[in-house]
Motif scaffolding. Sequence first.
Motif, PDB file in Angstrom:
ATOM      1  N   ALA A   2      -6.874   4.414   5.897  1.00 42.52           N
ATOM      2  CA  ALA A   2      -7.803   4.689   6.998  1.00 42.52           C
ATOM      3  C   ALA A   2      -9.034   5.412   6.485  1.00 42.52           C
ATOM      4  O   ALA A   2     -10.163   5.093   6.871  1.00 42.52           O
ATOM      5  CB  ALA A   2      -7.104   5.515   8.077  1.00 42.52           C
ATOM      6  N   HIS A  49      -7.675   0.262  13.693  1.00 43.32           N
ATOM      7  CA  HIS A  49      -6.450   0.945  13.290  1.00 43.32           C
ATOM      8  C   HIS A  49      -6.784   2.220  12.514  1.00 43.32           C
ATOM      9  O   HIS A  49      -6.127   3.254  12.694  1.00 43.32           O
ATOM     10  CB  HIS A  49      -5.570   0.011  12.464  1.00 43.32           C
ATOM     11  CG  HIS A  49      -4.195   0.540  12.220  1.00 43.32           C
ATOM     12  ND1 HIS A  49      -3.392   0.042  11.250  1.00 43.32           N
ATOM     13  CD2 HIS A  49      -3.485   1.545  12.795  1.00 43.32           C
ATOM     14  CE1 HIS A  49      -2.246   0.714  11.229  1.00 43.32           C
ATOM     15  NE2 HIS A  49      -2.278   1.622  12.169  1.00 43.32           N
ATOM     16  N   ALA A  50      -7.813   2.168  11.684  1.00 44.36           N
ATOM     17  CA  ALA A  50      -8.239   3.355  10.940  1.00 44.36           C
ATOM     18  C   ALA A  50      -8.683   4.461  11.898  1.00 44.36           C
ATOM     19  O   ALA A  50      -8.324   5.635  11.719  1.00 44.36           O
ATOM     20  CB  ALA A  50      -9.376   3.001   9.983  1.00 44.36           C
ATOM     21  N   GLU A  51      -9.422   4.093  12.937  1.00 42.35           N
ATOM     22  CA  GLU A  51      -9.860   5.084  13.919  1.00 42.35           C
ATOM     23  C   GLU A  51      -8.676   5.629  14.722  1.00 42.35           C
ATOM     24  O   GLU A  51      -8.652   6.816  15.059  1.00 42.35           O
ATOM     25  CB  GLU A  51     -10.926   4.491  14.837  1.00 42.35           C
ATOM     26  CG  GLU A  51     -12.243   4.287  14.113  1.00 42.35           C
ATOM     27  CD  GLU A  51     -13.353   3.767  15.008  1.00 42.35           C
ATOM     28  OE1 GLU A  51     -13.238   3.886  16.249  1.00 42.35           O
ATOM     29  OE2 GLU A  51     -14.342   3.240  14.459  1.00 42.35           O
ATOM     30  N   ILE A  59      -5.649   6.044  13.546  1.00 40.93           N
ATOM     31  CA  ILE A  59      -5.020   7.017  12.643  1.00 40.93           C
ATOM     32  C   ILE A  59      -5.848   8.296  12.607  1.00 40.93           C
ATOM     33  O   ILE A  59      -5.294   9.398  12.620  1.00 40.93           O
ATOM     34  CB  ILE A  59      -4.825   6.414  11.244  1.00 40.93           C
ATOM     35  CG1 ILE A  59      -3.784   5.291  11.305  1.00 40.93           C
ATOM     36  CG2 ILE A  59      -4.412   7.492  10.230  1.00 40.93           C
ATOM     37  CD1 ILE A  59      -3.691   4.451  10.048  1.00 40.93           C
TER      38      ILE A  59
END
Length: 94
Positions: free
Chosen positions: A81, A7-9, A11
């Motif tokens: 993120a 999910h961080a990637e 974003i």
Amino acid sequence: MTISRDHAETIGLQAIAWLAADEELLPVFMGSTGADEATMREGIGDPAFQAAVLDFLLMDDAWLTRFCDETGIDYAAPMQARAILPGGDLPEWT
């Protein structure tokens, strides 16, 4: 709420796409980082580059607010993120 690395990637990718589409802010980013169009293309899949773009957006509340408002991302998500992507861990001072 903690977000996953994936999910961080995601974003980070959204931040790159959003920045690339912003005709006013993109030159500011390129001028301050030395990045060019090739660097942007090469950096898309690089979590460290995604982190650099998030670092840039996090420097200014107006940029961050616009990014979140225009992409529908929660205001806290870019910072979360950034903490997960390379170089985002907080130093241990004890």
